[in-house]
Design a protein around this motif. Structure first.
Motif, PDB file in Angstrom:
ATOM      1  N   ALA A 119       2.881   4.385  -4.289  1.00 39.38           N
ATOM      2  CA  ALA A 119       2.311   3.623  -5.762  1.00 39.38           C
ATOM      3  C   ALA A 119       2.417   2.197  -5.302  1.00 39.38           C
ATOM      4  CB  ALA A 119       1.902   3.845  -6.579  1.00 39.38           C
ATOM      5  N   ALA A 120       3.874   2.201  -5.444  1.00 34.80           N
ATOM      6  CA  ALA A 120       4.621   0.889  -4.913  1.00 34.80           C
ATOM      7  C   ALA A 120       4.355  -0.308  -3.392  1.00 34.80           C
ATOM      8  CB  ALA A 120       6.026   0.513  -5.214  1.00 34.80           C
ATOM      9  N   PHE A 121       3.685   0.630  -2.400  1.00 36.24           N
ATOM     10  CA  PHE A 121       3.474   0.430  -1.313  1.00 36.24           C
ATOM     11  C   PHE A 121       2.234   0.630  -0.896  1.00 36.24           C
ATOM     12  CE2 PHE A 121       7.939   0.642  -1.496  1.00 36.24           C
ATOM     13  CZ  PHE A 121       8.379  -0.087  -0.757  1.00 36.24           C
ATOM     14  N   ASP A 122       1.066   0.844  -1.376  1.00 33.34           N
ATOM     15  CA  ASP A 122      -0.120   1.150  -1.365  1.00 33.34           C
ATOM     16  C   ASP A 122      -1.218   0.665  -2.174  1.00 33.34           C
ATOM     17  OD1 ASP A 122      -2.410   2.019  -0.583  1.00 33.34           O
ATOM     18  OD2 ASP A 122      -1.406   3.385   0.841  1.00 33.34           O
ATOM     19  N   PRO A 123      -1.305  -0.036  -2.144  1.00 33.64           N
ATOM     20  CA  PRO A 123      -2.689  -1.024  -3.153  1.00 33.64           C
ATOM     21  C   PRO A 123      -3.982  -0.280  -3.329  1.00 33.64           C
ATOM     22  CG  PRO A 123      -2.826  -2.864  -2.073  1.00 33.64           C
ATOM     23  CD  PRO A 123      -1.218  -2.032  -1.212  1.00 33.64           C
ATOM     24  N   ARG A 124      -4.343   0.483  -2.737  1.00 30.59           N
ATOM     25  CA  ARG A 124      -4.996   1.486  -2.339  1.00 30.59           C
ATOM     26  C   ARG A 124      -5.457   2.468  -3.669  1.00 30.59           C
ATOM     27  NH1 ARG A 124      -5.923   3.629   3.371  1.00 30.59           N
ATOM     28  NH2 ARG A 124      -4.005   4.158   2.692  1.00 30.59           N
ATOM     29  N   SER A 144      14.912   4.840  -4.483  1.00 30.50           N
ATOM     30  CA  SER A 144      14.785   4.239  -6.598  1.00 30.50           C
ATOM     31  C   SER A 144      13.535   4.250  -6.759  1.00 30.50           C
ATOM     32  CB  SER A 144      16.461   4.159  -6.766  1.00 30.50           C
ATOM     33  OG  SER A 144      17.295   5.346  -6.773  1.00 30.50           O
ATOM     34  N   PRO A 145      13.252   4.401  -7.839  1.00 29.46           N
ATOM     35  CA  PRO A 145      12.041   3.666  -7.721  1.00 29.46           C
ATOM     36  C   PRO A 145      13.214   2.286  -8.755  1.00 29.46           C
ATOM     37  CG  PRO A 145      11.477   5.923  -8.326  1.00 29.46           C
ATOM     38  CD  PRO A 145      13.084   5.482  -8.184  1.00 29.46           C
ATOM     39  N   ILE A 146      13.799   1.798  -9.259  1.00 26.74           N
ATOM     40  CA  ILE A 146      13.823   0.394  -9.547  1.00 26.74           C
ATOM     41  C   ILE A 146      14.174  -0.529  -8.475  1.00 26.74           C
ATOM     42  CG2 ILE A 146      16.271   1.241  -9.565  1.00 26.74           C
ATOM     43  CD1 ILE A 146      14.598  -0.851 -12.132  1.00 26.74           C
ATOM     44  N   MET A 147      13.999   0.045  -7.289  1.00 30.15           N
ATOM     45  CA  MET A 147      13.873  -0.798  -6.278  1.00 30.15           C
ATOM     46  C   MET A 147      12.767  -1.580  -6.320  1.00 30.15           C
ATOM     47  SD  MET A 147      13.009  -0.867  -2.694  1.00 30.15           S
ATOM     48  CE  MET A 147      12.904   0.558  -2.153  1.00 30.15           C
ATOM     49  N   CYS A 148      11.750  -0.990  -6.369  1.00 28.41           N
ATOM     50  CA  CYS A 148      10.390  -1.278  -5.615  1.00 28.41           C
ATOM     51  C   CYS A 148       9.737  -1.614  -6.800  1.00 28.41           C
ATOM     52  CB  CYS A 148       9.690  -0.374  -4.943  1.00 28.41           C
ATOM     53  SG  CYS A 148       9.288   1.046  -4.841  1.00 28.41           S
ATOM     54  N   MET A 149      10.297  -1.652  -8.388  1.00 27.64           N
ATOM     55  CA  MET A 149       9.381  -1.950  -9.747  1.00 27.64           C
ATOM     56  C   MET A 149       8.282  -3.376  -9.632  1.00 27.64           C
ATOM     57  SD  MET A 149       8.902   0.178 -12.432  1.00 27.64           S
ATOM     58  CE  MET A 149      10.478   1.047 -12.503  1.00 27.64           C
ATOM     59  N   ASP A 150       9.552  -4.434  -9.389  1.00 26.18           N
ATOM     60  CA  ASP A 150       8.389  -5.166  -8.866  1.00 26.18           C
ATOM     61  C   ASP A 150       7.120  -5.089  -8.434  1.00 26.18           C
ATOM     62  OD1 ASP A 150      10.337  -6.435 -10.599  1.00 26.18           O
ATOM     63  OD2 ASP A 150      11.387  -7.161  -9.098  1.00 26.18           O
ATOM     64  N   ARG A 151       7.446  -5.031  -7.313  1.00 24.86           N
ATOM     65  CA  ARG A 151       6.132  -4.463  -6.625  1.00 24.86           C
ATOM     66  C   ARG A 151       4.791  -3.698  -6.704  1.00 24.86           C
ATOM     67  NH1 ARG A 151       5.896  -4.148  -0.185  1.00 24.86           N
ATOM     68  NH2 ARG A 151       7.850  -5.175  -0.506  1.00 24.86           N
ATOM     69  N   TYR A 152       5.311  -2.020  -7.973  1.00 22.98           N
ATOM     70  CA  TYR A 152       4.476  -1.996  -7.999  1.00 22.98           C
ATOM     71  C   TYR A 152       4.151  -2.490  -9.396  1.00 22.98           C
ATOM     72  CZ  TYR A 152       2.811   2.547 -11.046  1.00 22.98           C
ATOM     73  OH  TYR A 152       1.663   3.034 -11.608  1.00 22.98           O
ATOM     74  N   ALA A 153       4.755  -2.786 -10.241  1.00 21.35           N
ATOM     75  CA  ALA A 153       4.713  -3.631 -11.220  1.00 21.35           C
ATOM     76  C   ALA A 153       3.141  -5.232 -11.041  1.00 21.35           C
ATOM     77  CB  ALA A 153       5.363  -4.602 -12.028  1.00 21.35           C
TER      78      ALA A 153
END
Length: 393
Positions: free
Chosen positions: A255-260, A308-317
Protein backbone atom coordinates in the motif's frame (compact mmCIF):
# COMPACT_ATOMS: atom_id res chain seq x y z
CA UNK A 1 -7.58 -9.98 40.53
CA UNK A 2 -9.71 -11.38 37.72
CA UNK A 3 -7.69 -9.43 35.15
CA UNK A 4 -4.44 -10.95 36.41
CA UNK A 5 -5.86 -14.47 36.35
CA UNK A 6 -7.25 -13.92 32.85
CA UNK A 7 -3.86 -12.69 31.63
CA UNK A 8 -2.08 -15.70 33.11
CA UNK A 9 -4.61 -18.06 31.53
CA UNK A 10 -4.29 -16.34 28.17
CA UNK A 11 -0.48 -16.44 28.20
CA UNK A 12 -0.55 -20.16 29.04
CA UNK A 13 -3.00 -20.83 26.22
CA UNK A 14 -1.04 -18.72 23.77
CA UNK A 15 2.21 -20.46 24.70
CA UNK A 16 0.61 -23.87 24.27
CA UNK A 17 -0.54 -22.95 20.77
CA UNK A 18 2.81 -21.52 19.69
CA UNK A 19 4.74 -24.56 20.94
CA UNK A 20 2.51 -27.38 19.71
CA UNK A 21 4.25 -27.71 16.33
CA UNK A 22 7.40 -29.80 16.55
CA UNK A 23 8.79 -29.21 13.06
CA UNK A 24 10.40 -25.80 13.55
CA UNK A 25 14.07 -25.97 12.58
CA UNK A 26 16.95 -23.83 13.84
CA UNK A 27 18.88 -23.10 10.66
CA UNK A 28 22.36 -21.54 10.60
CA UNK A 29 22.81 -17.87 9.88
CA UNK A 30 23.26 -17.11 6.18
CA UNK A 31 23.81 -13.64 4.77
CA UNK A 32 22.12 -14.42 1.47
CA UNK A 33 23.78 -11.63 -0.52
CA UNK A 34 23.11 -13.56 -3.72
CA UNK A 35 19.35 -13.08 -3.24
CA UNK A 36 19.76 -9.32 -3.62
CA UNK A 37 22.60 -9.17 -6.15
CA UNK A 38 20.28 -8.13 -9.00
CA UNK A 39 19.43 -4.93 -7.13
CA UNK A 40 22.44 -4.03 -5.02
CA UNK A 41 26.06 -3.75 -6.18
CA UNK A 42 27.02 -4.01 -2.52
CA UNK A 43 25.23 -7.35 -2.25
CA UNK A 44 26.61 -8.54 -5.60
CA UNK A 45 30.18 -8.20 -4.33
CA UNK A 46 29.48 -9.86 -0.98
CA UNK A 47 30.16 -13.44 0.07
CA UNK A 48 29.12 -15.61 3.00
CA UNK A 49 32.64 -15.42 4.47
CA UNK A 50 33.14 -11.65 4.28
CA UNK A 51 34.68 -10.35 7.53
CA UNK A 52 32.58 -7.20 7.10
CA UNK A 53 29.39 -9.06 6.17
CA UNK A 54 27.26 -7.38 8.84
CA UNK A 55 28.23 -3.87 7.76
CA UNK A 56 27.73 -4.87 4.13
CA UNK A 57 24.18 -6.14 4.76
CA UNK A 58 23.35 -3.00 6.73
CA UNK A 59 24.48 -0.99 3.72
CA UNK A 60 22.29 -3.13 1.45
CA UNK A 61 19.31 -2.24 3.64
CA UNK A 62 20.26 1.43 3.38
CA UNK A 63 20.33 1.09 -0.40
CA UNK A 64 16.86 -0.46 -0.32
CA UNK A 65 15.60 2.46 1.72
CA UNK A 66 17.29 5.02 -0.52
CA UNK A 67 16.01 3.37 -3.72
CA UNK A 68 12.80 1.91 -2.35
CA UNK A 69 10.71 2.87 -5.37
CA UNK A 70 13.06 0.85 -7.55
CA UNK A 71 13.34 -2.07 -5.13
CA UNK A 72 9.57 -2.49 -4.91
CA UNK A 73 9.01 -1.59 -8.55
CA UNK A 74 8.32 -4.15 -11.27
CA UNK A 75 7.24 -4.88 -14.81
CA UNK A 76 3.64 -6.06 -15.15
CA UNK A 77 3.45 -9.82 -15.89
CA UNK A 78 2.25 -10.88 -19.32
CA UNK A 79 1.09 -14.43 -18.53
CA UNK A 80 -1.98 -13.89 -16.34
CA UNK A 81 -4.33 -16.87 -16.56
CA UNK A 82 -7.15 -18.49 -14.62
CA UNK A 83 -6.79 -22.16 -13.75
CA UNK A 84 -9.44 -24.47 -12.35
CA UNK A 85 -8.50 -27.22 -9.89
CA UNK A 86 -9.62 -28.81 -6.65
CA UNK A 87 -8.42 -26.88 -3.60
CA UNK A 88 -5.77 -28.56 -1.45
CA UNK A 89 -4.83 -27.85 2.16
CA UNK A 90 -1.01 -27.84 1.95
CA UNK A 91 -0.58 -28.25 5.73
CA UNK A 92 2.50 -26.85 7.46
CA UNK A 93 2.36 -29.01 10.57
CA UNK A 94 2.29 -32.74 11.21
CA UNK A 95 -0.42 -32.85 13.85
CA UNK A 96 -2.75 -35.85 13.37
CA UNK A 97 -5.90 -33.74 13.07
CA UNK A 98 -4.35 -31.60 10.32
CA UNK A 99 -3.13 -34.57 8.34
CA UNK A 100 -6.59 -36.15 8.66
CA UNK A 101 -8.17 -32.97 7.32
CA UNK A 102 -5.76 -33.00 4.39
CA UNK A 103 -6.58 -36.64 3.63
CA UNK A 104 -10.32 -35.93 3.79
CA UNK A 105 -10.03 -33.08 1.32
CA UNK A 106 -8.11 -35.27 -1.11
CA UNK A 107 -10.73 -37.97 -0.77
CA UNK A 108 -13.56 -35.49 -1.32
CA UNK A 109 -11.85 -34.20 -4.46
CA UNK A 110 -11.47 -37.71 -5.86
CA UNK A 111 -15.10 -38.60 -5.11
CA UNK A 112 -16.53 -35.36 -6.53
CA UNK A 113 -17.75 -34.04 -3.18
CA UNK A 114 -15.35 -31.09 -3.37
CA UNK A 115 -16.00 -28.59 -6.14
CA UNK A 116 -13.11 -27.16 -8.16
CA UNK A 117 -12.16 -23.51 -7.70
CA UNK A 118 -10.59 -20.81 -9.86
CA UNK A 119 -7.04 -19.65 -9.26
CA UNK A 120 -5.20 -16.71 -10.80
CA UNK A 121 -1.70 -17.78 -11.87
CA UNK A 122 1.19 -15.78 -13.30
CA UNK A 123 4.95 -15.60 -13.10
CA UNK A 124 6.20 -13.28 -10.36
CA UNK A 125 8.26 -10.34 -11.64
CA UNK A 126 10.67 -11.07 -8.77
CA UNK A 127 12.47 -14.36 -9.30
CA UNK A 128 13.72 -16.72 -6.62
CA UNK A 129 15.69 -19.95 -6.97
CA UNK A 130 12.52 -22.03 -6.89
CA UNK A 131 10.29 -22.24 -10.00
CA UNK A 132 7.29 -23.40 -7.93
CA UNK A 133 7.61 -20.33 -5.72
CA UNK A 134 7.76 -18.01 -8.72
CA UNK A 135 4.42 -19.27 -10.02
CA UNK A 136 2.08 -16.90 -8.18
CA UNK A 137 -1.19 -18.39 -6.95
CA UNK A 138 -4.35 -16.57 -5.84
CA UNK A 139 -7.74 -18.17 -5.30
CA UNK A 140 -10.33 -16.07 -7.10
CA UNK A 141 -13.66 -15.06 -5.61
CA UNK A 142 -15.30 -12.89 -8.29
CA UNK A 143 -17.87 -10.37 -7.17
CA UNK A 144 -21.52 -11.31 -7.78
CA UNK A 145 -23.49 -9.52 -10.46
CA UNK A 146 -24.89 -6.15 -9.37
CA UNK A 147 -28.29 -4.78 -10.24
CA UNK A 148 -26.79 -1.34 -10.76
CA UNK A 149 -24.54 -1.44 -13.87
CA UNK A 150 -22.97 1.90 -12.91
CA UNK A 151 -21.65 0.59 -9.60
CA UNK A 152 -17.82 0.53 -9.59
CA UNK A 153 -16.21 -2.89 -9.48
CA UNK A 154 -14.37 -3.38 -6.20
CA UNK A 155 -11.86 -6.01 -5.11
CA UNK A 156 -9.66 -6.84 -2.15
CA UNK A 157 -6.46 -8.88 -1.93
CA UNK A 158 -6.25 -11.08 1.16
CA UNK A 159 -2.94 -12.28 2.62
CA UNK A 160 -3.11 -14.70 5.59
CA UNK A 161 -0.52 -15.28 8.28
CA UNK A 162 2.90 -16.92 8.08
CA UNK A 163 2.65 -20.69 7.62
CA UNK A 164 -1.05 -20.47 6.78
CA UNK A 165 -2.53 -23.43 4.96
CA UNK A 166 -4.36 -22.86 1.68
CA UNK A 167 -7.79 -22.64 3.34
CA UNK A 168 -6.90 -19.91 5.83
CA UNK A 169 -8.95 -16.71 5.30
CA UNK A 170 -11.08 -18.27 2.56
CA UNK A 171 -14.18 -17.68 4.68
CA UNK A 172 -13.39 -13.96 4.77
CA UNK A 173 -13.26 -13.89 0.99
CA UNK A 174 -16.72 -15.47 0.83
CA UNK A 175 -18.00 -12.82 3.24
CA UNK A 176 -16.57 -10.04 1.11
CA UNK A 177 -18.37 -11.53 -1.88
CA UNK A 178 -21.64 -11.08 0.00
CA UNK A 179 -20.77 -7.38 0.23
CA UNK A 180 -20.39 -7.30 -3.54
CA UNK A 181 -16.58 -7.17 -3.37
CA UNK A 182 -14.36 -9.51 -5.39
CA UNK A 183 -11.50 -11.15 -3.51
CA UNK A 184 -8.14 -12.66 -4.39
CA UNK A 185 -6.76 -14.87 -1.62
CA UNK A 186 -3.06 -14.59 -2.43
CA UNK A 187 -0.59 -17.32 -1.49
CA UNK A 188 2.46 -15.63 -0.03
CA UNK A 189 5.93 -16.57 -1.28
CA UNK A 190 6.94 -20.09 -0.18
CA UNK A 191 3.38 -20.86 1.00
CA UNK A 192 0.98 -23.69 0.08
CA UNK A 193 1.33 -24.56 -3.61
CA UNK A 194 4.36 -22.25 -3.87
CA UNK A 195 6.26 -24.10 -1.13
CA UNK A 196 9.35 -26.00 -2.33
CA UNK A 197 9.06 -29.78 -1.90
CA UNK A 198 12.00 -29.80 0.52
CA UNK A 199 10.00 -27.90 3.15
CA UNK A 200 7.29 -28.91 5.62
CA UNK A 201 6.77 -25.32 6.74
CA UNK A 202 7.01 -22.00 4.89
CA UNK A 203 10.44 -21.44 6.41
CA UNK A 204 11.99 -19.59 3.50
CA UNK A 205 9.58 -16.65 3.86
CA UNK A 206 11.12 -15.72 7.22
CA UNK A 207 14.39 -17.29 8.30
CA UNK A 208 17.96 -16.69 9.37
CA UNK A 209 18.89 -16.36 5.70
CA UNK A 210 18.71 -12.57 5.65
CA UNK A 211 18.84 -11.92 1.93
CA UNK A 212 16.22 -14.54 1.14
CA UNK A 213 13.85 -13.13 3.78
CA UNK A 214 14.23 -9.65 2.31
CA UNK A 215 13.71 -10.99 -1.20
CA UNK A 216 10.53 -12.80 -0.10
CA UNK A 217 9.04 -9.52 1.12
CA UNK A 218 9.99 -7.81 -2.12
CA UNK A 219 8.35 -10.62 -4.08
CA UNK A 220 5.18 -10.49 -1.97
CA UNK A 221 4.81 -6.74 -2.45
CA UNK A 222 5.29 -7.00 -6.20
CA UNK A 223 2.87 -9.94 -6.41
CA UNK A 224 0.17 -7.85 -4.68
CA UNK A 225 0.70 -4.99 -7.09
CA UNK A 226 0.64 -7.39 -10.05
CA UNK A 227 -2.71 -8.77 -8.84
CA UNK A 228 -4.09 -5.24 -8.99
CA UNK A 229 -2.85 -4.98 -12.56
CA UNK A 230 -4.85 -8.12 -13.46
CA UNK A 231 -7.93 -6.87 -11.62
CA UNK A 232 -7.71 -3.66 -13.62
CA UNK A 233 -7.90 -5.64 -16.85
CA UNK A 234 -11.07 -7.26 -15.52
CA UNK A 235 -12.75 -3.86 -15.06
CA UNK A 236 -12.10 -3.37 -11.34
CA UNK A 237 -11.38 0.20 -10.30
CA UNK A 238 -11.33 0.26 -6.49
CA UNK A 239 -8.89 -1.83 -4.49
CA UNK A 240 -7.96 -2.84 -0.98
CA UNK A 241 -5.69 -5.23 0.93
CA UNK A 242 -6.15 -7.23 4.08
CA UNK A 243 -3.18 -8.86 5.77
CA UNK A 244 -2.73 -10.88 8.94
CA UNK A 245 0.57 -11.05 10.83
CA UNK A 246 3.33 -11.43 8.22
CA UNK A 247 0.63 -10.77 5.64
CA UNK A 248 -0.03 -7.39 7.28
CA UNK A 249 3.62 -6.40 6.79
CA UNK A 250 3.45 -7.35 3.12
CA UNK A 251 0.11 -5.57 2.70
CA UNK A 252 1.40 -2.39 4.36
CA UNK A 253 4.49 -2.26 2.19
CA UNK A 254 2.42 -2.79 -0.95
CA UNK A 255 0.00 0.00 0.00
CA UNK A 256 2.86 2.37 0.77
CA UNK A 257 4.16 1.97 -2.79
CA UNK A 258 0.85 1.67 -4.64
CA UNK A 259 -1.66 4.53 -4.27
CA UNK A 260 -4.31 2.44 -6.03
CA UNK A 261 -4.82 0.62 -2.73
CA UNK A 262 -7.42 2.71 -0.88
CA UNK A 263 -8.71 0.29 1.79
CA UNK A 264 -6.28 -1.40 4.20
CA UNK A 265 -6.91 -3.80 7.07
CA UNK A 266 -3.88 -4.80 9.13
CA UNK A 267 -4.63 -7.71 11.46
CA UNK A 268 -1.68 -7.76 13.92
CA UNK A 269 1.01 -5.28 12.90
CA UNK A 270 4.42 -3.95 13.90
CA UNK A 271 6.65 -1.15 12.69
CA UNK A 272 9.98 -3.02 12.64
CA UNK A 273 10.39 -6.46 11.08
CA UNK A 274 13.43 -7.34 13.20
CA UNK A 275 11.66 -6.61 16.49
CA UNK A 276 9.09 -9.32 15.79
CA UNK A 277 11.76 -11.77 14.63
CA UNK A 278 13.72 -11.19 17.83
CA UNK A 279 10.93 -10.92 20.42
CA UNK A 280 8.17 -13.05 18.92
CA UNK A 281 7.46 -16.42 20.47
CA UNK A 282 6.79 -18.11 17.13
CA UNK A 283 10.17 -16.98 15.71
CA UNK A 284 12.23 -18.18 18.66
CA UNK A 285 14.02 -20.71 16.43
CA UNK A 286 15.15 -17.88 14.13
CA UNK A 287 16.30 -15.78 17.08
CA UNK A 288 18.35 -18.78 18.24
CA UNK A 289 20.33 -18.67 15.00
CA UNK A 290 21.06 -14.97 15.44
CA UNK A 291 22.04 -15.42 19.08
CA UNK A 292 24.42 -18.24 18.13
CA UNK A 293 26.06 -15.75 15.75
CA UNK A 294 26.44 -13.23 18.59
CA UNK A 295 23.78 -10.75 17.40
CA UNK A 296 21.55 -8.55 19.52
CA UNK A 297 18.07 -7.23 18.85
CA UNK A 298 19.53 -3.99 17.51
CA UNK A 299 21.63 -5.94 15.02
CA UNK A 300 18.57 -7.80 13.78
CA UNK A 301 16.59 -4.56 13.49
CA UNK A 302 19.26 -3.15 11.16
CA UNK A 303 19.49 -6.31 9.08
CA UNK A 304 15.79 -6.17 8.16
CA UNK A 305 15.20 -2.41 8.05
CA UNK A 306 14.61 -2.45 4.28
CA UNK A 307 11.43 -4.50 4.76
CA UNK A 308 10.19 -2.75 7.90
CA UNK A 309 7.00 -0.66 7.69
CA UNK A 310 8.67 2.16 9.61
CA UNK A 311 10.91 2.64 6.57
CA UNK A 312 7.98 3.82 4.44
CA UNK A 313 5.60 5.17 7.08
CA UNK A 314 5.78 8.70 5.65
CA UNK A 315 5.05 7.35 2.18
CA UNK A 316 1.99 5.50 3.50
CA UNK A 317 0.78 8.59 5.35
CA UNK A 318 0.97 10.74 2.22
CA UNK A 319 -2.15 9.07 0.80
CA UNK A 320 -4.71 11.00 2.83
CA UNK A 321 -7.86 9.41 1.36
CA UNK A 322 -6.89 5.85 2.31
CA UNK A 323 -9.06 4.07 4.90
CA UNK A 324 -7.11 2.00 7.43
CA UNK A 325 -7.94 -0.55 10.11
CA UNK A 326 -5.37 -1.76 12.66
CA UNK A 327 -6.16 -4.70 14.96
CA UNK A 328 -3.89 -5.75 17.79
CA UNK A 329 -4.18 -8.25 20.65
CA UNK A 330 -3.52 -7.38 24.29
CA UNK A 331 -1.82 -10.68 25.14
CA UNK A 332 0.11 -11.18 21.90
CA UNK A 333 3.38 -13.08 22.35
CA UNK A 334 4.21 -13.17 18.63
CA UNK A 335 3.68 -9.49 17.84
CA UNK A 336 4.29 -8.18 21.39
CA UNK A 337 1.96 -5.40 22.43
CA UNK A 338 4.63 -2.71 22.67
CA UNK A 339 5.44 -3.09 18.97
CA UNK A 340 1.81 -3.03 17.88
CA UNK A 341 1.25 0.15 19.87
CA UNK A 342 4.13 1.76 17.99
CA UNK A 343 2.10 1.41 14.79
CA UNK A 344 -0.69 3.43 16.37
CA UNK A 345 1.79 5.96 17.77
CA UNK A 346 3.24 6.54 14.32
CA UNK A 347 -0.19 6.82 12.72
CA UNK A 348 -1.13 9.41 15.31
CA UNK A 349 2.16 11.25 14.85
CA UNK A 350 1.63 11.43 11.10
CA UNK A 351 -2.10 12.09 11.40
CA UNK A 352 -3.02 8.97 9.43
CA UNK A 353 -6.81 8.45 9.47
CA UNK A 354 -7.38 5.00 10.97
CA UNK A 355 -9.63 2.78 13.05
CA UNK A 356 -8.08 0.85 15.94
CA UNK A 357 -9.57 -2.35 17.38
CA UNK A 358 -8.29 -4.44 20.28
CA UNK A 359 -8.73 -8.16 20.83
CA UNK A 360 -8.66 -9.51 24.42
CA UNK A 361 -6.49 -12.46 23.42
CA UNK A 362 -3.13 -13.28 21.85
CA UNK A 363 -1.79 -13.89 18.36
CA UNK A 364 -2.57 -17.57 17.94
CA UNK A 365 -5.68 -17.44 20.12
CA UNK A 366 -7.12 -14.99 17.60
CA UNK A 367 -7.90 -18.09 15.58
CA UNK A 368 -9.80 -19.73 18.45
CA UNK A 369 -13.42 -19.38 19.59
CA UNK A 370 -14.74 -16.83 20.48
CA UNK A 371 -11.95 -14.48 19.41
CA UNK A 372 -11.96 -15.50 15.75
CA UNK A 373 -15.55 -14.26 15.50
CA UNK A 374 -14.63 -10.92 17.09
CA UNK A 375 -11.70 -10.59 14.71
CA UNK A 376 -13.87 -11.50 11.74
CA UNK A 377 -16.47 -8.94 12.80
CA UNK A 378 -13.86 -6.19 13.10
CA UNK A 379 -12.47 -6.92 9.64
CA UNK A 380 -15.76 -7.65 7.92
CA UNK A 381 -17.63 -4.62 9.22
CA UNK A 382 -14.70 -2.31 8.46
CA UNK A 383 -14.32 -3.57 4.88
CA UNK A 384 -18.07 -3.34 4.28
CA UNK A 385 -18.24 0.28 5.48
CA UNK A 386 -15.00 1.30 3.78
CA UNK A 387 -16.06 0.03 0.36
CA UNK A 388 -19.48 1.59 0.76
CA UNK A 389 -17.83 4.96 1.42
CA UNK A 390 -15.49 4.40 -1.49
CA UNK A 391 -18.45 3.96 -3.87
CA UNK A 392 -19.91 7.33 -2.90
CA UNK A 393 -16.76 9.40 -3.48
Amino acid sequence: MFGKLYAQWMYRWETALTTRDTNRIVRPLEWGFDWLADFSPTAASGTENDPDAFDRMVRVNEEITERAEEFYGYTTPTDFRLEERHPQLFPTNVRPETLAQDAQLRSDAESGKLSPAQFLRFTSPVRSKYPENDAVNARWYPEPAHKDPSRPKQAIIVMPQWNADAFSHNALCSIFNKFGVGALRLSKPYHDIRRPAELERSDYAVSSNIGRTISACRQAVVDIRSCIDWLTTQGYTQFGVLGTSLGSCYAFMAAAFDPRIQVCAFNHASTVFGDVVWAGQSTRHIRAAFEEAGFTQEHVRQLFMGISPIMCMDRYAAERQRQTLVIHATYDLTFPLEYSLKVLENFQRLDVPHVSKVLPCGHYTTGETPYKYMDGWFMGSFVHKAYKRLRTR
